[in-house]
Design a protein around this motif. Structure first.
Motif, PDB file in Angstrom:
ATOM      1  N   ARG A  63      32.407  -1.568  30.110  1.00 49.53           N
ATOM      2  CA  ARG A  63      31.117  -0.963  29.748  1.00 49.53           C
ATOM      3  C   ARG A  63      30.671   0.102  30.748  1.00 49.53           C
ATOM      4  O   ARG A  63      29.888   0.974  30.408  1.00 49.53           O
ATOM      5  N   CYS A  64      31.186   0.047  31.969  1.00 50.96           N
ATOM      6  CA  CYS A  64      30.835   1.064  32.974  1.00 50.96           C
ATOM      7  C   CYS A  64      31.269   2.453  32.515  1.00 50.96           C
ATOM      8  O   CYS A  64      30.607   3.448  32.811  1.00 50.96           O
ATOM      9  N   TYR A  65      32.389   2.520  31.806  1.00 56.41           N
ATOM     10  CA  TYR A  65      32.919   3.802  31.340  1.00 56.41           C
ATOM     11  C   TYR A  65      32.209   4.307  30.093  1.00 56.41           C
ATOM     12  O   TYR A  65      32.321   5.471  29.739  1.00 56.41           O
ATOM     13  N   GLN A  66      31.481   3.443  29.419  1.00 59.50           N
ATOM     14  CA  GLN A  66      30.812   3.810  28.173  1.00 59.50           C
ATOM     15  C   GLN A  66      29.413   4.383  28.389  1.00 59.50           C
ATOM     16  O   GLN A  66      28.832   4.940  27.463  1.00 59.50           O
ATOM     17  N   ILE A  67      28.906   4.269  29.595  1.00 63.66           N
ATOM     18  CA  ILE A  67      27.556   4.764  29.888  1.00 63.66           C
ATOM     19  C   ILE A  67      27.594   6.280  29.995  1.00 63.66           C
ATOM     20  O   ILE A  67      28.441   6.855  30.685  1.00 63.66           O
TER      21      ILE A  67
ATOM     22  N   TYR B 196      34.823  -8.239  44.046  1.00 62.43           N
ATOM     23  CA  TYR B 196      35.297  -9.165  43.010  1.00 62.43           C
ATOM     24  C   TYR B 196      35.291  -8.494  41.651  1.00 62.43           C
ATOM     25  O   TYR B 196      36.273  -8.531  40.927  1.00 62.43           O
ATOM     26  N   LYS B 197      34.156  -7.862  41.308  1.00 62.03           N
ATOM     27  CA  LYS B 197      34.055  -7.131  40.048  1.00 62.03           C
ATOM     28  C   LYS B 197      32.837  -6.212  40.091  1.00 62.03           C
ATOM     29  O   LYS B 197      31.931  -6.383  40.897  1.00 62.03           O
ATOM     30  N   VAL B 198      32.839  -5.222  39.185  1.00 63.35           N
ATOM     31  CA  VAL B 198      31.749  -4.259  39.047  1.00 63.35           C
ATOM     32  C   VAL B 198      31.311  -4.271  37.593  1.00 63.35           C
ATOM     33  O   VAL B 198      32.135  -4.090  36.692  1.00 63.35           O
ATOM     34  N   VAL B 199      30.014  -4.500  37.360  1.00 61.40           N
ATOM     35  CA  VAL B 199      29.484  -4.534  35.996  1.00 61.40           C
ATOM     36  C   VAL B 199      28.223  -3.677  35.927  1.00 61.40           C
ATOM     37  O   VAL B 199      27.484  -3.566  36.890  1.00 61.40           O
TER      38      VAL B 199
END
Length: 140
Positions: free
Chosen positions: A32-36, A135-138
Motif C-alpha cells: 500500500r505504500c506504493y499506491q499512495i 521489521y516492516k514499513v506500513v
C-alpha cells in the motif's frame, strides 16, 4: 524498594526471549505504500527489537525505566494490577536517529508498538526498509 521487588518478580516470570527479537518480514514494505499518490507518505516503521538481547540487560532496562515512571502513573498502574514489562520499554533512539538521517521527519514514537511514525519521501522508502533493525514499513 518496590522496584527491587518488581525486578525480582520480572527476573523469573517476565522474561520471554522470543519477544526480544522478531525476524523482519520477507517483504518489509507494505504494498500500500506504493499506491499512495504523491511524493511523500506517512508511515509506521516497526522495529525488530528494543536493543536488548539477554535477561540481565532486560532486567536492568525494566528497573531503570520503571524508576523513571511518574508517581501518578506508577500509582495508577499498581491500583489496576498492572505490570511493567517489555512493551513499556522505549524505542531505541539510535534507530530513530538513523531513520531521521535518511531525510525522514519523525512524527511519533510508540513503545507499545515498538515503532515510530515518519513523513518520508517515497524515494527513501527502500533505504529505510534496508536498515537491519526495520521489521516492516506500513502506511498510516
Amino acid at each position: 524498594m518496590w522496584s527491587m521487588m518488581l525486578l525480582v518478580i520480572l527476573s523469573t516470570a517476565g522474561f520471554d526471549p522470543a519477544r526480544l527479537y522478531r525476524k523482519p518480514d520477507a517483504d518489509k514494505i507494505d504494498a500500500r505504500c506504493y499506491q499512495i499518490i504523491g511524493d511523500q507518505i506517512i508511515v509506521w516503521v516497526y522495529f525488530t527489537d528494543k536493543g536488548i538481547f539477554e535477561q540481565t540487560s532486560y532486567n536492568w532496562a525494566l528497573l531503570i525505566n520503571e524508576q523513571a515512571m511518574s508517581r501518578p502513573s506508577e500509582s495508577r498502574r499498581h491500583r489496576r494490577g498492572g505490570v511493567y514489562d517489555f512493551d513499556d520499554l522505549p524505542v531505541v533512539e539510535n534507530y530513530i536517529d538513523e531513520i531521521v538521517a535518511t531525510g525522514a521527519t519523525l512524527r511519533w514514537e510508540s513503545a507499545w508498538l515498538n515503532a515510530a511514525s515518519f513523513i518520508i519521501d517515497k524515494k527513501i522508502l527502500e533505504k529505510i526498509a534496508g536498515l537491519k533493525f526495520v521489521y516492516k514499513v506500513v502506511p498510516v
